[in-house]
Design a protein around this motif. Structure first.
Motif, PDB file in Angstrom:
ATOM      1  N   ASP A  34       0.843  -1.193   0.000  1.00 56.45           N
ATOM      2  CA  ASP A  34       0.000   0.000   0.000  1.00 56.45           C
ATOM      3  C   ASP A  34       0.883   1.251   0.000  1.00 56.45           C
ATOM      4  O   ASP A  34       1.962   1.294   0.610  1.00 56.45           O
ATOM      5  CB  ASP A  34      -0.889   0.015   1.244  1.00 56.45           C
ATOM      6  CG  ASP A  34      -1.886  -1.147   1.253  1.00 56.45           C
ATOM      7  OD1 ASP A  34      -2.130  -1.690   0.158  1.00 56.45           O
ATOM      8  OD2 ASP A  34      -2.340  -1.506   2.350  1.00 56.45           O
ATOM      9  N   ALA A  35       0.406   2.291  -0.724  1.00 54.93           N
ATOM     10  CA  ALA A  35       1.167   3.542  -0.822  1.00 54.93           C
ATOM     11  C   ALA A  35       1.163   4.274   0.514  1.00 54.93           C
ATOM     12  O   ALA A  35       0.182   4.249   1.255  1.00 54.93           O
ATOM     13  CB  ALA A  35       0.574   4.427  -1.906  1.00 54.93           C
ATOM     14  N   ILE A  36       2.255   4.932   0.804  1.00 56.13           N
ATOM     15  CA  ILE A  36       2.390   5.741   2.021  1.00 56.13           C
ATOM     16  C   ILE A  36       1.735   7.093   1.746  1.00 56.13           C
ATOM     17  O   ILE A  36       2.100   7.781   0.780  1.00 56.13           O
ATOM     18  CB  ILE A  36       3.845   5.907   2.426  1.00 56.13           C
ATOM     19  CG1 ILE A  36       4.503   4.537   2.660  1.00 56.13           C
ATOM     20  CG2 ILE A  36       3.975   6.765   3.681  1.00 56.13           C
ATOM     21  CD1 ILE A  36       5.992   4.610   2.922  1.00 56.13           C
ATOM     22  N   PRO A  37       0.769   7.475   2.502  1.00 56.08           N
ATOM     23  CA  PRO A  37       0.102   8.754   2.229  1.00 56.08           C
ATOM     24  C   PRO A  37       1.049   9.943   2.383  1.00 56.08           C
ATOM     25  O   PRO A  37       1.939   9.949   3.251  1.00 56.08           O
ATOM     26  CB  PRO A  37      -1.013   8.796   3.270  1.00 56.08           C
ATOM     27  CG  PRO A  37      -0.586   7.890   4.349  1.00 56.08           C
ATOM     28  CD  PRO A  37       0.213   6.815   3.697  1.00 56.08           C
ATOM     29  N   SER A  38       0.878  10.958   1.476  1.00 58.99           N
ATOM     30  CA  SER A  38       1.713  12.164   1.491  1.00 58.99           C
ATOM     31  C   SER A  38       1.022  13.255   2.290  1.00 58.99           C
ATOM     32  O   SER A  38      -0.201  13.414   2.218  1.00 58.99           O
ATOM     33  CB  SER A  38       1.984  12.632   0.060  1.00 58.99           C
ATOM     34  OG  SER A  38       2.666  13.861   0.071  1.00 58.99           O
ATOM     35  N   CYS A  39       1.844  14.051   3.010  1.00 58.73           N
ATOM     36  CA  CYS A  39       1.291  15.142   3.812  1.00 58.73           C
ATOM     37  C   CYS A  39       1.052  16.396   3.004  1.00 58.73           C
ATOM     38  O   CYS A  39       0.403  17.333   3.462  1.00 58.73           O
ATOM     39  CB  CYS A  39       2.204  15.431   4.996  1.00 58.73           C
ATOM     40  SG  CYS A  39       3.837  16.042   4.494  1.00 58.73           S
ATOM     41  N   GLY A  40       1.615  16.484   1.782  1.00 59.52           N
ATOM     42  CA  GLY A  40       1.430  17.645   0.925  1.00 59.52           C
ATOM     43  C   GLY A  40       2.351  18.813   1.223  1.00 59.52           C
ATOM     44  O   GLY A  40       2.251  19.870   0.609  1.00 59.52           O
ATOM     45  N   LYS A  41       3.271  18.653   2.141  1.00 66.14           N
ATOM     46  CA  LYS A  41       4.212  19.729   2.459  1.00 66.14           C
ATOM     47  C   LYS A  41       5.479  19.602   1.591  1.00 66.14           C
ATOM     48  O   LYS A  41       5.679  18.626   0.893  1.00 66.14           O
ATOM     49  CB  LYS A  41       4.608  19.667   3.932  1.00 66.14           C
ATOM     50  CG  LYS A  41       3.425  19.842   4.893  1.00 66.14           C
ATOM     51  CD  LYS A  41       3.917  19.729   6.333  1.00 66.14           C
ATOM     52  CE  LYS A  41       2.753  19.872   7.311  1.00 66.14           C
ATOM     53  NZ  LYS A  41       3.220  19.753   8.722  1.00 66.14           N
ATOM     54  N   ILE A  42       6.328  20.651   1.677  1.00 67.76           N
ATOM     55  CA  ILE A  42       7.620  20.614   0.993  1.00 67.76           C
ATOM     56  C   ILE A  42       8.488  19.564   1.679  1.00 67.76           C
ATOM     57  O   ILE A  42       8.547  19.479   2.904  1.00 67.76           O
ATOM     58  CB  ILE A  42       8.297  21.990   1.022  1.00 67.76           C
ATOM     59  CG1 ILE A  42       7.406  23.045   0.335  1.00 67.76           C
ATOM     60  CG2 ILE A  42       9.664  21.924   0.349  1.00 67.76           C
ATOM     61  CD1 ILE A  42       7.146  22.777  -1.124  1.00 67.76           C
ATOM     62  N   CYS A  43       9.196  18.799   0.865  1.00 66.29           N
ATOM     63  CA  CYS A  43       9.998  17.688   1.403  1.00 66.29           C
ATOM     64  C   CYS A  43      11.030  18.171   2.431  1.00 66.29           C
ATOM     65  O   CYS A  43      11.106  17.674   3.543  1.00 66.29           O
ATOM     66  CB  CYS A  43      10.679  16.948   0.261  1.00 66.29           C
ATOM     67  SG  CYS A  43      11.706  15.558   0.819  1.00 66.29           S
ATOM     68  N   SER A  44      11.912  19.130   2.055  1.00 65.60           N
ATOM     69  CA  SER A  44      12.900  19.772   2.946  1.00 65.60           C
ATOM     70  C   SER A  44      13.937  18.810   3.485  1.00 65.60           C
ATOM     71  O   SER A  44      14.552  19.065   4.525  1.00 65.60           O
ATOM     72  CB  SER A  44      12.185  20.471   4.123  1.00 65.60           C
ATOM     73  OG  SER A  44      11.315  21.467   3.663  1.00 65.60           O
TER      74      SER A  44
END
Length: 776
Positions: free
Chosen positions: A300-310
């Motif tokens: 299953d894909a790991i959900p993204s938080c939508g923030k800049i990676c940094s």
């Protein structure tokens, strides 16, 4: 070539000494005998070692050297090893510490005293050194001695090599005991036993060949039995350094690690191990609260938080990933970074992609200006990062011998003495005194006390000894020789002196035929300058004075103005003055014109005139006109005759004494009053000492001074009747005055008193009348 030749000669000589000492000193007894009888030679200086001389003994070959000789050898370039330390000149054994003190052979006593009943250079106590045997623990039980310690005489129990049997043997026995049984020891594989007869050392590895597999089970190999036995993990023996590739427990991903022992690690994408978004800024529990689906498996894909990676990029910790939260690796950096050169003095900007690809460090063009370790040369390296700037140049300075140059690395302080040695005899010039080899480089020939046997220019007796200089000392035998101008023969002249001057004037006639040489007795021709430059002495037709032009034989005198000084006085003799001949002639013409005019006025009155008085030859002398002072003096003289008064006895009569001082001297006294007063006071004192003292002559030397001041002294000396002579050349030319009894007299009135009275009698200048104006 000469350097290598000398080194080979020294090497052969050292080998010869070593072989000689080795043949004689095969045991401690022979070495003791040689040292006691002073027959043992030092290999460095090739001289006999005395019983009182400090020595050093090599612990490897037991050769004995002078302590000072081995110190010099340890510092010399020839003794240096490839790495660190120095080599023994006999056995070439490398030692790291140079000898510094004089100790006995066993090393327990420093500076041992020599006793006739004991071994030279020993302490007289028990040696106590460890013997050369490998397993011997018994110390040497004889007195302190040179050379190797004798073999241990004790009996010990030793086992055979395999350890199954044992027996009593000498401790010094070095041969190993062997039995005839099979070893039977377990080999390295821990499965088979050794089949060799009793042997020394460890058993040979097992020679059977077996097949082994790697940890991941892909690669097989054939190796001796027992190889990597301790690395077996149940499945394999070694790592093939490839990717493992085994299926993980999740049955969806394979192991990405290098071939490894044991089980593989759990899947890194398992929901049990992942607790945050890909960028790691937000926890998955928080994302679940926001409505994101829960992960059930590793696929299953790991959900993204939508923030800049940094996340920090691989190029630098300063640059961060500017993408949105993602699972893949962060891409290459598109920015630039500032990097420094090696020495850190300059920087430049380069793309971060280059830094990611390889570690970049550039070299700047700045040259290091620091001094090297020698203190003479500068470093000069580009972008230098060295802490100690070691000099790599060769010293190259001339050694004390003056023939060879220092071959060491450039260093501080003085160079070491030259180590070149000659094995030829060094003799003096006559060959009577000989210095035997070895002769250090730069050694001067020995001193010889025999008389010099070289060929000399004269036949006088030789008083100097044999010498090595090319030229003999000058002959000092006293002889008679003529001076350079053949004026006189001088006695007691050393033979080596050639040009002798008698100190008299040369006085030889010059080629011009009119003059004589005025130089002091000299060498060579008198007309060395090419032509005579003395003044011409031919009289002038108009005045009779010498021509004074440079000598001009064969030509007429040039028409020039006469510069001769002429003394003039008036008819009454009161005025006296010295002036050039030309001015005197014009003055005489003026005087003659006045006389002719007076005679013509007498002719108009009817009187006869004697022209012969005007045309006489002696009347051509120049005269001065009488002035008001002369008329006053004549009037006083007539009045004194009428009144029968003696003017010479009047102390206030300054006219008689003032005529002795010239107008130029009076003017000089007014300008330099203090100087003239000091000079006149010195002359008066000198005249009084000459007239009243025991010595008829008195002299005084004035310090060097200018030409005008010397002229004042000469004129004042003439007034006082004192002789004055100038000596030396400029700028140290001075005047010496001499007062003679009966000839030198003081005048009635001094020049300073006369000037003071004239100044006091002179009327003061009129005071200008200044009109007063009111403020209006």
């Amino acid at each position: 070539g000469s350097q290598k030749k000398t080194d080979w000669v020294f090497l052969f000589h050292s080998v010869w000494i070593a072989l000689k000492n080795a043949c004689v000193c095969v045991c401690s007894g022979c070495l003791i005998e040689q040292l006691t009888e002073e027959k043992y030679e030092c290999m460095v200086c090739c001289d006999v070692i005395r019983v009182m001389a400090p020595v050093w003994s090599c612990q490897s070959c037991f050769h004995v050297f002078h302590l000072n000789c081995i110190k010099k050898w340890a510092r010399s370039p020839a003794s240096q090893a490839d790495g660190e330390g120095w080599r023994c000149p006999a056995c070439q054994n490398v030692a790291f510490k140079a000898p510094t003190s004089y100790t006995c052979f066993c090393g327990k006593v420093t500076n041992p005293e020599y006793q006739r009943s004991e071994i030279p250079h020993s302490c007289g106590d028990m040696c106590g050194k460890k013997r050369t045997g490998r397993d011997c623990n018994h110390p040497c039980n004889i007195l302190c001695h040179p050379g190797p310690c004798p073999q241990c005489p004790a009996f010990v129990t030793k086992s055979c090599i395999c350890g199954r049997t044992s027996k009593q043997v000498r401790c010094s026995q070095t041969e190993s005991l062997r039995c005839e049984q099979v070893c039977g020891a377990l080999l390295n594989c821990a499965e088979h036993c050794c089949s060799q007869i009793c042997h020394q050392g460890q058993c040979q590895p097992c020679q059977l060949r077996v097949q082994q597999v790697c940890f991941c089970g892909v690669v097989h190999r054939e190796v001796p039995c027992g190889t990597d036995r301790n690395s077996f993990d149940g499945t394999g023996y070694f790592s093939c350094n490839k990717q493992c590739g085994k299926m993980l427990e999740c049955q969806a991903h394979r192991c990405l690690q290098t071939c490894h022992p044991g089980q593989c690690q759990p899947c890194p994408l398992s929901p049990k191990l992942v607790h945050s978004c890909p960028c790691g800024q937000t926890a998955l529990a928080k994302l679940l609260e926001l409505g994101y689906p829960e992960r059930r498996g590793c696929t299953d894909a790991i959900p993204s938080c939508g923030k800049i990676c940094s996340k920090p990029l691989p190029c630098d910790t300063v640059h961060l990933c500017d993408k949105l939260c993602h699972e893949d690796s962060c891409g290459p950096c598109s920015l630039t970074s500032t990097i420094k050169c090696r020495c850190g003095s300059k920087t430049k900007r380069v793309p971060c992609v280059v830094i990611q690809r390889e570690e970049l460090m550039f070299t700047c063009e700045k040259r290091c200006s620091k001094k090297r370790s020698c203190g003479r040369h500068k470093c000069g390296e580009l972008c230098c990062v060295d802490i100690e700037h070691k000099c790599t140049f060769i010293c190259g300075y001339k050694l004390n011998c003056g023939q060879h140059r220092c071959q060491e690395i450039c260093h501080r302080g003085n160079c070491q003495p030259c180590w070149q040695t000659s094995f030829d005899e060094l003799a003096c010039y006559c060959g009577e005194t000989v210095m035997y080899p070895p002769v250090p480089c730069g050694t001067k020939p020995p001193e010889c006390k025999n008389p010099c046997t070289r060929q000399h220019n004269c036949d006088h007796p030789v008083f100097h000894s044999c010498h090595s200089d090319e030229r003999c000392p000058p002959c000092t035998y006293l002889t008679k020789k003529w001076c350079m101008g053949n004026h006189e023969q001088r006695s007691n002249i050393p033979c080596h002196l050639q040009d002798i001057s008698c100190g008299l004037l040369c006085n030889k006639p010059l080629p011009c035929g009119f003059h004589r040489c005025k130089r002091i007795c000299h060498r060579g021709e008198c007309d060395a300058e090419g032509e005579c430059k003395q003044p011409c002495l031919h009289p002038r037709p108009e005045c009779g004075h010498p021509c004074k032009a440079p000598c001009h034989p064969g030509t007429t005198c040039p028409h020039t103005t006469c510069t001769a000084k002429v003394s003039m006085q008036c008819d009454c003799g009161c005025r006296k003055e010295t002036m050039p001949c030309m001015e005197a002639a014009s003055s005489y013409q003026r005087y003659a014109a006045i006389a002719v005019a007076s005679k013509l006025s007498d002719m108009q009155l009817g009187e006869s005139v004697d022209i012969a008085q005007l045309t006489k030859k002696e009347q051509t002398q120049a005269k001065l006109e009488c002035d008001q002072e002369c008329a006053t003096l004549e009037r006083n003289r007539r009045l004194a005759e009428a009144l029968q008064v003696d003017l010479s006895a009047d102390p206030f009569n300054t006219k008689s004494s003032s005529c002795k001082y010239s107008d130029s001297l009076k003017e000089d006294a007014r300008k330099e009053f203090k100087f003239v007063s000091e000079v006149e006071e010195e002359i008066r004192n000198l005249v009084e000492l000459a007239n009243k003292g025991k010595q008829p002559k008195r002299s005084h030397c004035f310090p060097p001074m200018k030409r005008e001041q010397r002229r004042i002294i000469h004129e004042l000396a003439e007034v006082y009747g004192v002789e004055s002579v100038s000596y030396d050349s400029e700028p140290k030319r001075n005047v010496v005055i001499t007062a003679i009894r009966g000839k030198s007299m003081c005048p009635n009135s001094t020049l300073i008193a006369l000037i003071e009275r004239e100044t006091a009698a002179r009327a003061p200048p009129p005071i200008a009348h200044i009109k007063q104006y009111n403020s209006k």
